[in-house]
Design a protein around this motif. Structure first.
Motif, short mmCIF file in Angstrom:
data_model
loop_
_atom_site.label_atom_id
_atom_site.label_comp_id
_atom_site.label_asym_id
_atom_site.label_seq_id
_atom_site.Cartn_x
_atom_site.Cartn_y
_atom_site.Cartn_z
N ASN A 346 0.82 -1.21 0.00
CA ASN A 346 0.00 0.00 0.00
C ASN A 346 0.85 1.26 0.00
OD1 ASN A 346 -3.18 -0.33 0.48
ND2 ASN A 346 -2.12 -2.14 1.25
N LEU A 347 2.00 1.21 0.66
CA LEU A 347 2.89 2.38 0.61
C LEU A 347 3.42 2.59 -0.80
CD1 LEU A 347 4.96 1.98 3.91
CD2 LEU A 347 3.03 3.50 3.47
N ALA A 348 3.63 1.51 -1.52
CA ALA A 348 4.18 1.60 -2.87
C ALA A 348 3.17 2.15 -3.87
CB ALA A 348 4.67 0.23 -3.33
N LYS A 349 1.89 1.86 -3.67
CA LYS A 349 0.89 2.25 -4.67
C LYS A 349 0.00 3.42 -4.26
CE LYS A 349 -2.81 -0.98 -3.35
NZ LYS A 349 -3.67 -2.09 -3.79
N ARG A 350 0.15 3.91 -3.04
CA ARG A 350 -0.72 4.99 -2.59
C ARG A 350 -0.52 6.24 -3.43
NH1 ARG A 350 1.96 6.86 3.22
NH2 ARG A 350 4.05 7.32 2.41
N GLN A 351 -1.56 7.05 -3.50
CA GLN A 351 -1.51 8.25 -4.35
C GLN A 351 -1.13 9.50 -3.58
OE1 GLN A 351 -4.77 8.61 -7.29
NE2 GLN A 351 -5.52 6.65 -6.53
N TYR A 352 -1.28 9.46 -2.24
CA TYR A 352 -0.99 10.68 -1.47
C TYR A 352 -0.43 10.34 -0.10
CZ TYR A 352 -1.63 14.65 1.60
OH TYR A 352 -1.40 15.63 2.51
N HIS A 353 0.47 11.19 0.38
CA HIS A 353 0.93 11.13 1.76
C HIS A 353 1.42 12.51 2.16
CE1 HIS A 353 5.24 11.33 0.72
NE2 HIS A 353 4.90 10.61 -0.33
N ILE A 354 1.39 12.81 3.45
CA ILE A 354 1.85 14.12 3.91
C ILE A 354 3.35 14.24 3.63
CG2 ILE A 354 0.09 14.27 5.70
CD1 ILE A 354 2.31 13.66 7.73
N GLY A 355 3.76 15.48 3.45
CA GLY A 355 5.18 15.73 3.22
C GLY A 355 5.60 15.63 1.77
N ASP A 356 4.65 15.35 0.87
CA ASP A 356 4.98 15.29 -0.54
C ASP A 356 5.10 16.71 -1.09
OD1 ASP A 356 5.26 14.86 -3.23
OD2 ASP A 356 3.51 13.56 -3.46
N SER A 357 6.31 17.14 -1.35
CA SER A 357 6.55 18.52 -1.80
C SER A 357 6.70 18.62 -3.32
CB SER A 357 7.82 19.06 -1.13
OG SER A 357 8.94 18.24 -1.42
N SER A 358 6.46 17.53 -4.02
CA SER A 358 6.58 17.56 -5.48
C SER A 358 5.43 18.37 -6.09
CB SER A 358 6.56 16.14 -6.04
OG SER A 358 5.33 15.49 -5.75
N PRO A 359 5.60 18.87 -7.33
CA PRO A 359 4.50 19.60 -7.98
C PRO A 359 3.24 18.75 -8.06
CG PRO A 359 6.56 19.88 -9.20
CD PRO A 359 6.82 18.83 -8.15
N GLY A 360 2.12 19.32 -7.64
CA GLY A 360 0.86 18.58 -7.65
C GLY A 360 0.75 17.57 -6.53
N GLY A 361 1.59 17.70 -5.50
CA GLY A 361 1.63 16.70 -4.44
C GLY A 361 0.67 16.93 -3.29
N SER A 362 -0.05 18.05 -3.28
CA SER A 362 -0.97 18.31 -2.18
C SER A 362 -2.19 17.39 -2.28
CB SER A 362 -1.44 19.77 -2.20
OG SER A 362 -2.39 19.98 -3.24
N LEU A 363 -2.87 17.21 -1.16
CA LEU A 363 -4.04 16.33 -1.13
C LEU A 363 -5.10 16.79 -2.11
CD1 LEU A 363 -5.76 14.05 -0.02
CD2 LEU A 363 -6.38 15.54 1.90
N PHE A 364 -5.37 18.08 -2.15
CA PHE A 364 -6.43 18.57 -3.03
C PHE A 364 -6.06 18.41 -4.50
CE2 PHE A 364 -7.54 20.48 0.98
CZ PHE A 364 -8.92 20.45 0.98
N GLU A 365 -4.82 18.64 -4.83
CA GLU A 365 -4.40 18.47 -6.23
C GLU A 365 -4.44 17.00 -6.64
OE1 GLU A 365 -1.31 22.03 -7.21
OE2 GLU A 365 -0.72 20.66 -5.61
N LYS A 366 -4.01 16.13 -5.75
CA LYS A 366 -4.08 14.70 -6.04
C LYS A 366 -5.53 14.26 -6.25
CE LYS A 366 0.29 13.25 -5.49
NZ LYS A 366 1.06 12.47 -6.48
N PHE A 367 -6.40 14.76 -5.39
CA PHE A 367 -7.82 14.42 -5.50
C PHE A 367 -8.41 14.95 -6.80
CE2 PHE A 367 -12.30 15.62 -4.47
CZ PHE A 367 -12.81 14.33 -4.32
#
Length: 455
Positions: A346-367
């Motif tokens: 699940n860690l390998a395939k998850r789409q979001y986690h806190i601390g993701d500073s990459s472009p488009g990495g925020s929860l709302f952008e992922k959603f």
């Protein structure tokens, strides 16, 4: 003469074929250009909490969507996005367009929005992102920064050093909310009768860092912590600040009781102590053992009949280095620190986690991108079911002495019963597909509650 005639006929046929080919090509090129220049699929955030106009064109891989919070764009929207904690019972976009997909983002427990857990409400959504593993975009491990955070020794403190730093107070409690479905505050209050618990948050606070005896090298840390708690500075965005983690890591145990007990509802309460090499004292998700790094990663409140029994075990464990460190094999076992393959997958395939500073990495952008892809490629016939947000109507609570119930448990049961009634009313109103207002909803709710007609 015949040869000349055949020649002219052949030329005419070739010319016609060539013209036809040019026509088809021009149509194809025109069509292609039209696809390239046409407006992207439109998505609309249905929220009044935006304090600014939001209108973005988001590139999600090969898919493009335009995302806005301008309600005037509702007729053009292919997807309507809802943020769970911001939903109001009298504010849904009705009548609903036949081609519109509704998408729900809700990472919180039902304490804020008690009508969400019920099927009558959930089935009106085509796409969900919740803490449940069964949602379309699961957030179960969102509060775990990474697999490496679990195994890293950055904040790990050996058993001997922990015993020297705080020989009497080995448990830390860090919480501001003192009114929970799980009875967290009642449980900790009772535990405090049998063991010293350092509580630094607004809930059950019994300790002040100003009064602590600290070594000189800790001075900078203490100053930070004083500011952190006295001024209540943006706690949610500092869940994993290095200063906070260094401070908490000196304890042997950390209270990790969720505010509600729902399957797969797992917050930083569980992950943070594991990251810093502190043993969590956990109560919350009944599926928690599916997610622990190893078979022995936490101490579970439900394994003890009451806080006194737990305190007896913690006292003995705190003196036994071998047994204590057996809970920290994710830090100490260098060959195979994490044995839970389900967690690793699940860690390998998850789409979001806190601390993701990459472009488009925020929860709302992922959603937004997940919904964008679903609107373009997914099926409108797919609907959410009860497992997409699975919380019991009667909230479970941590076991107390003599099976006493927490002080506020009756109030929370009442809140969730009202939520069940709200869900049934929303189901009827949404099916009716006509607009209604706050007064209409309130009147219907009062009528049903008065008639005891909510089940």
């Amino acid at each position: 003469m015949r040869l000349h005639r055949r020649y002219y006929v052949a030329v005419c046929v070739i010319l016609c074929i060539w013209l036809a080919f040019l026509f088809v090509c021009s149509q194809w090129i025109s069509s292609y250009d039209g696809l390239k220049t046409s407006d992207p699929v439109q998505l609309l955030w249905w929220s009044r909490s935006f304090s600014f106009n939001y209108d973005e064109v988001r590139q999600c891989g090969v898919d493009t969507c335009r995302i806005s919070n301008k309600r005037s764009r509702l007729p053009m929207a292919r997807g309507v996005l809802f943020y769970g904690s911001d939903m109001k019972t009298s504010d849904f976009p009705l009548p609903r367009g036949q081609q519109q997909i509704w998408a729900l983002l809700h990472e919180e427990s039902p304490r804020n929005v008690p009508f969400v857990p019920h099927l009558e409400f959930l089935r009106h959504f085509h796409f969900t992102s919740t803490f449940s593993r069964y949602s379309n975009m699961p957030l179960t491990t969102q509060y775990l920064p990474s697999e490496q955070a679990l195994t890293s020794l950055e904040y790990h403190i050996p058993f001997e050093e922990k015993s020297k730093v705080y020989p009497s107070a080995q448990i830390v409690f860090l919480q501001t909310d003192c009114d929970t479905m799980s009875g967290r505050e009642d449980y900790v209050t009772e535990l405090m009768k049998y063991m010293q618990v350092d509580s630094f948050g607004g809930c059950l606070k019994n300790n002040d860092l100003l009064e602590r005896q600290v070594e000189p090298f800790e001075f900078k840390l203490v100053i930070f912590m004083i500011l952190f708690f006295s001024l209540n500075k943006d706690y949610l965005n500092n869940l994993y600040s290095p200063e906070l983690l260094k401070f908490l890591s000196t304890y042997k145990y950390m209270i990790a009781i969720e505010n509600a007990a729902c399957p797969d509802y797992i917050t930083e309460k569980f992950w943070r102590p594991l990251v810093i090499g502190v043993v969590p004292i956990y109560f919350g998700s009944p599926t928690i053992k599916d997610w622990q790094p190893n078979n022995k990663s936490a101490i579970y409140v439900n394994d003890f009949p009451n806080p006194r029994a737990l305190a007896e075990y913690l006292t003995k464990l705190a003196k036994n280095q071998t047994e204590y460190d057996s809970y920290r094999s994710h830090k100490l076992n260098t060959q195979s620190p994490i044995s839970n393959e389900w967690l690793l997958l699940n860690l390998a395939k998850r789409q979001y986690h806190i601390g993701d500073s990459s472009p488009g990495g925020s929860l709302f952008e992922k959603f937004e991108c997940a919904v964008c892809r679903h609107v373009i490629h997914g099926s409108r016939s797919e609907r959410a079911h009860s497992l997409h947000y699975d919380c019991p109507t009667k909230p479970p609570f941590a076991p107390l002495e003599n099976q006493v119930e927490p002080v506020n448990v009756a109030d929370w049961r009442s809140v969730l019963e009202v939520g069940q009634c709200q869900a049934k009313i929303l189901d009827e109103f949404i099916r009716r597909n006509s607009s209604y207002n706050k007064a209409d909803f309130a009147a219907e709710l009062k009528k049903r509650m008065d008639e005891n007609n909510c089940n």
